[in-house]
Design a protein around this motif. Sequence first.
Motif, PDB file in Angstrom:
ATOM      1  N   ILE A 165      -0.184   2.316  -5.303  1.00  0.00           N
ATOM      2  CA  ILE A 165      -0.401   1.148  -4.828  1.00  0.00           C
ATOM      3  C   ILE A 165      -0.539   0.980  -3.432  1.00  0.00           C
ATOM      4  O   ILE A 165      -1.451   0.305  -2.806  1.00  0.00           O
ATOM      5  CB  ILE A 165       1.005   0.260  -5.379  1.00  0.00           C
ATOM      6  N   ALA A 166       0.377   1.665  -2.691  1.00  0.00           N
ATOM      7  CA  ALA A 166       0.078   1.743  -1.288  1.00  0.00           C
ATOM      8  C   ALA A 166      -1.201   2.280  -0.974  1.00  0.00           C
ATOM      9  O   ALA A 166      -1.603   1.638   0.130  1.00  0.00           O
ATOM     10  CB  ALA A 166       1.393   2.659  -0.520  1.00  0.00           C
ATOM     11  N   GLY A 167      -1.664   3.226  -1.354  1.00  0.00           N
ATOM     12  CA  GLY A 167      -3.026   3.773  -1.035  1.00  0.00           C
ATOM     13  C   GLY A 167      -4.102   2.715  -1.455  1.00  0.00           C
ATOM     14  O   GLY A 167      -4.913   2.712  -0.435  1.00  0.00           O
ATOM     15  N   GLY A 168      -4.007   1.987  -2.460  1.00  0.00           N
ATOM     16  CA  GLY A 168      -5.142   1.061  -2.666  1.00  0.00           C
ATOM     17  C   GLY A 168      -5.148  -0.285  -1.727  1.00  0.00           C
ATOM     18  O   GLY A 168      -6.040  -0.591  -1.109  1.00  0.00           O
ATOM     19  N   LEU A 169      -3.831  -0.600  -1.480  1.00  0.00           N
ATOM     20  CA  LEU A 169      -3.713  -1.744  -0.408  1.00  0.00           C
ATOM     21  C   LEU A 169      -4.010  -1.250   0.854  1.00  0.00           C
ATOM     22  O   LEU A 169      -4.577  -1.972   1.815  1.00  0.00           O
ATOM     23  CB  LEU A 169      -2.082  -2.349  -0.477  1.00  0.00           C
ATOM     24  N   THR A 170      -3.520   0.058   1.301  1.00  0.00           N
ATOM     25  CA  THR A 170      -4.277   0.577   2.659  1.00  0.00           C
ATOM     26  C   THR A 170      -5.600   0.445   2.918  1.00  0.00           C
ATOM     27  O   THR A 170      -6.304   0.248   3.653  1.00  0.00           O
ATOM     28  CB  THR A 170      -3.367   1.761   2.934  1.00  0.00           C
ATOM     29  N   ALA A 171      -6.125   0.946   1.688  1.00  0.00           N
ATOM     30  CA  ALA A 171      -7.659   0.966   1.680  1.00  0.00           C
ATOM     31  C   ALA A 171      -8.468  -0.389   1.672  1.00  0.00           C
ATOM     32  O   ALA A 171      -9.143  -0.529   2.591  1.00  0.00           O
ATOM     33  CB  ALA A 171      -8.331   1.733   0.349  1.00  0.00           C
ATOM     34  N   VAL A 172      -7.809  -1.289   1.136  1.00  0.00           N
ATOM     35  CA  VAL A 172      -8.309  -2.806   1.354  1.00  0.00           C
ATOM     36  C   VAL A 172      -8.097  -3.284   2.976  1.00  0.00           C
ATOM     37  O   VAL A 172      -9.176  -3.705   3.341  1.00  0.00           O
ATOM     38  CB  VAL A 172      -7.577  -3.669   0.397  1.00  0.00           C
ATOM     39  N   GLN A 173      -7.114  -2.869   3.580  1.00  0.00           N
ATOM     40  CA  GLN A 173      -7.047  -3.206   4.634  1.00  0.00           C
ATOM     41  C   GLN A 173      -7.716  -2.261   5.833  1.00  0.00           C
ATOM     42  O   GLN A 173      -8.471  -3.020   6.663  1.00  0.00           O
ATOM     43  CB  GLN A 173      -5.542  -2.925   5.282  1.00  0.00           C
ATOM     44  N   ALA A 174      -8.256  -1.099   5.593  1.00  0.00           N
ATOM     45  CA  ALA A 174      -8.833  -0.174   6.310  1.00  0.00           C
ATOM     46  C   ALA A 174     -10.350  -1.044   6.141  1.00  0.00           C
ATOM     47  O   ALA A 174     -11.180  -0.777   7.118  1.00  0.00           O
ATOM     48  CB  ALA A 174      -9.000   1.029   5.856  1.00  0.00           C
ATOM     49  N   ILE A 175     -10.862  -1.540   5.076  1.00  0.00           N
ATOM     50  CA  ILE A 175     -12.220  -1.928   4.893  1.00  0.00           C
ATOM     51  C   ILE A 175     -12.473  -3.102   5.702  1.00  0.00           C
ATOM     52  O   ILE A 175     -13.406  -3.268   6.393  1.00  0.00           O
ATOM     53  CB  ILE A 175     -12.584  -1.965   3.638  1.00  0.00           C
ATOM     54  N   PHE A 176     -11.261  -3.924   5.589  1.00  0.00           N
ATOM     55  CA  PHE A 176     -11.372  -5.325   6.254  1.00  0.00           C
ATOM     56  C   PHE A 176     -11.490  -5.048   7.751  1.00  0.00           C
ATOM     57  O   PHE A 176     -12.025  -5.553   8.659  1.00  0.00           O
ATOM     58  CB  PHE A 176     -10.309  -6.209   5.821  1.00  0.00           C
ATOM     59  N   ALA A 177     -10.614  -4.034   8.365  1.00  0.00           N
ATOM     60  CA  ALA A 177     -10.528  -3.636   9.584  1.00  0.00           C
ATOM     61  C   ALA A 177     -11.667  -2.884  10.138  1.00  0.00           C
ATOM     62  O   ALA A 177     -11.629  -2.370  11.337  1.00  0.00           O
ATOM     63  CB  ALA A 177      -9.331  -3.057   9.884  1.00  0.00           C
ATOM     64  N   ASN A 178     -12.704  -2.182   9.114  1.00  0.00           N
ATOM     65  CA  ASN A 178     -13.591  -1.601   9.420  1.00  0.00           C
ATOM     66  C   ASN A 178     -13.104  -0.213  10.223  1.00  0.00           C
ATOM     67  O   ASN A 178     -13.635   0.252  11.124  1.00  0.00           O
ATOM     68  CB  ASN A 178     -14.684  -1.921  10.579  1.00  0.00           C
ATOM     69  N   ALA A 179     -11.970   0.306   9.732  1.00  0.00           N
ATOM     70  CA  ALA A 179     -11.127   1.519  10.042  1.00  0.00           C
ATOM     71  C   ALA A 179     -11.505   2.822   9.486  1.00  0.00           C
ATOM     72  O   ALA A 179     -10.880   2.804   8.398  1.00  0.00           O
ATOM     73  CB  ALA A 179      -9.873   1.181  10.383  1.00  0.00           C
ATOM     74  N   PHE A 180     -12.325   3.395   9.788  1.00  0.00           N
ATOM     75  CA  PHE A 180     -12.738   4.634   9.018  1.00  0.00           C
ATOM     76  C   PHE A 180     -11.526   5.685   8.734  1.00  0.00           C
ATOM     77  O   PHE A 180     -11.271   6.066   7.633  1.00  0.00           O
ATOM     78  CB  PHE A 180     -13.897   5.644   9.550  1.00  0.00           C
ATOM     79  N   TRP A 181     -10.918   5.759   9.999  1.00  0.00           N
ATOM     80  CA  TRP A 181      -9.856   6.926   9.461  1.00  0.00           C
ATOM     81  C   TRP A 181      -8.574   6.337   8.906  1.00  0.00           C
ATOM     82  O   TRP A 181      -7.796   7.125   8.215  1.00  0.00           O
ATOM     83  CB  TRP A 181      -9.186   7.214  11.082  1.00  0.00           C
ATOM     84  N   LEU A 182      -8.263   5.100   9.117  1.00  0.00           N
ATOM     85  CA  LEU A 182      -7.217   4.465   7.987  1.00  0.00           C
ATOM     86  C   LEU A 182      -7.684   4.599   6.728  1.00  0.00           C
ATOM     87  O   LEU A 182      -6.836   4.811   5.718  1.00  0.00           O
ATOM     88  CB  LEU A 182      -7.003   2.838   8.665  1.00  0.00           C
ATOM     89  N   PHE A 183      -9.028   4.344   6.561  1.00  0.00           N
ATOM     90  CA  PHE A 183      -9.340   4.499   5.063  1.00  0.00           C
ATOM     91  C   PHE A 183      -9.059   5.966   4.526  1.00  0.00           C
ATOM     92  O   PHE A 183      -8.794   5.999   3.537  1.00  0.00           O
ATOM     93  CB  PHE A 183     -11.015   4.098   5.068  1.00  0.00           C
ATOM     94  N   CYS A 184      -9.591   6.947   5.388  1.00  0.00           N
ATOM     95  CA  CYS A 184      -9.258   8.244   4.952  1.00  0.00           C
ATOM     96  C   CYS A 184      -7.732   8.588   4.755  1.00  0.00           C
ATOM     97  O   CYS A 184      -7.094   9.342   3.672  1.00  0.00           O
ATOM     98  CB  CYS A 184      -9.743   9.227   5.999  1.00  0.00           C
ATOM     99  N   ALA A 185      -6.895   7.844   5.543  1.00  0.00           N
ATOM    100  CA  ALA A 185      -5.456   7.835   5.469  1.00  0.00           C
ATOM    101  C   ALA A 185      -5.130   7.280   3.890  1.00  0.00           C
ATOM    102  O   ALA A 185      -4.167   7.675   3.254  1.00  0.00           O
ATOM    103  CB  ALA A 185      -4.608   7.306   6.485  1.00  0.00           C
ATOM    104  N   ALA A 186      -5.726   6.151   3.684  1.00  0.00           N
ATOM    105  CA  ALA A 186      -5.528   5.688   2.305  1.00  0.00           C
ATOM    106  C   ALA A 186      -5.683   6.210   1.227  1.00  0.00           C
ATOM    107  O   ALA A 186      -4.951   6.312   0.223  1.00  0.00           O
ATOM    108  CB  ALA A 186      -6.328   4.225   2.375  1.00  0.00           C
ATOM    109  N   THR A 187      -6.950   7.004   1.152  1.00  0.00           N
ATOM    110  CA  THR A 187      -7.395   7.877   0.266  1.00  0.00           C
ATOM    111  C   THR A 187      -6.379   9.105   0.147  1.00  0.00           C
ATOM    112  O   THR A 187      -6.201   9.657  -1.000  1.00  0.00           O
ATOM    113  CB  THR A 187      -8.798   8.140   0.093  1.00  0.00           C
ATOM    114  N   PHE A 188      -5.799   9.576   0.933  1.00  0.00           N
ATOM    115  CA  PHE A 188      -4.990  10.699   1.121  1.00  0.00           C
ATOM    116  C   PHE A 188      -3.660  10.268   0.372  1.00  0.00           C
ATOM    117  O   PHE A 188      -3.001  10.985  -0.329  1.00  0.00           O
ATOM    118  CB  PHE A 188      -4.468  11.226   2.583  1.00  0.00           C
ATOM    119  N   ILE A 189      -3.352   9.239   0.768  1.00  0.00           N
ATOM    120  CA  ILE A 189      -2.053   8.415   0.050  1.00  0.00           C
ATOM    121  C   ILE A 189      -2.167   8.298  -1.579  1.00  0.00           C
ATOM    122  O   ILE A 189      -1.325   8.695  -2.236  1.00  0.00           O
ATOM    123  CB  ILE A 189      -1.611   7.225   0.624  1.00  0.00           C
TER     124      ILE A 189
END
Length: 412
Positions: free
Chosen positions: A95-119
Motif C-alpha cells: 500500500i505504501a509503495g503504491g501511494l508513494t509512486a502516485v506522489q512521485a509521478i505527480f511530483a515528477n520525481a524519478f528517484w522517489l518513484f524508484c524508492a516507491a517501487t523498492f517498497i
Amino acid sequence: MTAEPLHTHMVDDQLAKRNAVVLAIGQALGGAQASIVIATGGLVGVYLLADDKSLATLPVTTFLAGIALGVAPAALITGSVGRRLGFMIGAAFGIAGGLTAVQAIFANAFWLFCAATFIGGIAGAFVHQYRFAAADVASEDFKPKAISWVLAGGVFAGIVGPQTVIAFKDLFLPIEFAGAFVGQAVLMVATLFLMAFVTLPKPASAKDTNGGRPLKEILAQPKFIASAGCAITSYALMSFVMTATPLAMVACGFTPGQATLAIQWHIIAMFAPSFFTGNLINRFGKTKIVSVGLLLLSGCATVSLMGIDLANFNIALILLGLGWNFGFIGATAMVTECYRPEERSKAQAANDFIIFGCVGFASLMSGFVFEHFGWAAVNTIVFPFVILAFLLLAWLSKMDAKADPKPAPGPA
C-alpha cells in the motif's frame, strides 16, 4: 477468524485447503503488483526522465532489489510474529509503495518513484512466501496440490495486474500512469484484509543455522554452480528482455495498452505451465527440462529479431515466459540436491540473493542497452548467455560421469 495456532507440526488438510484458497486469492491480488510495475515501470521512467533515458528501467530494478533484500526479513518477520500478521505487514508495504509512486509521478520525481517501487518489492518478498505457507499444515500428499493452488493465483495475477493498469492508468489525465499505482494500492488493501483469514502456525525455526558444511563449500559444488548458473540465465535473461519490451513496443508505435496486454500474456505463460512442469521434470529429468527452457529463450530472441509486428512481440513474450518456467523451475529443482537439511536455510538464502542480484542488474542494463544500442542488441545478447548455460550443463554432466563412472562391461 480463529486464533493462529502456536504448534508447528500439526497436519490438517481441511485447514490446509482453506488456507490454500485464501493464499491463492492473495497471490492473484498481491502478486499483481509485480506485473503493474513491470508493465509500467520503464514507461514511467521515460515519462519522468529528461533527455537521457538510459535509467528508464531503474524502477523495475529497484522493485527486484526490494524483493531480493526483502526475502530474508520477510522470512524473519513471519517466523517471529506468525504468517498472518507477517503477511498483513507485507501488504502494508505494498500500500505504501503504491501511494508513494502516485506522489512521485505527480511530483515528477524519478528517484522517489524508484524508492516507491523498492517498497513494493519488499511487499513482493512477502508474497513469495505464500506458496511455502500453503504447505505448512498440509499432509505430504496434499502439499503439492496446495502449492499448485497458490501458483494458480500467479496465473490470475498476470491478468489482474495488466487489467488494473488498463482500467486505472488514465485516472488522472493528463498525468499518465499515476492511476495505475492507485490501483496497486487498492489491490494491496484487499490483500491486507484477506490475509486476516489465514490460519497458520509459526514456521519452525532452525535450531542451528550454522549447521552443516561451510557455505563456501556448498557454493563450490559443480552441481550448485551449474544449477545456479542456469537459474540466473533463465531469470536474468527473462528480466532483461521483458523489461525492455514495453519500451520497444511504444517506440515502434504501439500503445501502452497493447504493451500491457503483451506483458499479461507473458506472465500467464510464466506461471501456467507450473501445474505440469513438476511432472515433466519427474519424467524427463531436470537437465532436459532446463535445456528446453534455454531453447525457448533462444526462440524468443529469434522471433523478436525476425520483425517488429505486434505478433512478433506477443509470440516472443510467450516464449520468454515458457522458457523462464522450464529453465528456472528445472534449475531450482537441481539446486535442492546441493545441500543437506541442516544447510537448507543458508544455501537457499545465498542462492536467492545471487539470483535476484543478477536479475536486478539485468533489468537495469536492459534500459541502457535499448537506449544506446537498440532492440536488436537486446535480443542478440540472449544467445551467448544461453550457450554459456549449455556449457555449464555439459561440464556438470562430465563431472558427474567422473564422480560415478559406469562399470566396465564383463567378458562376453
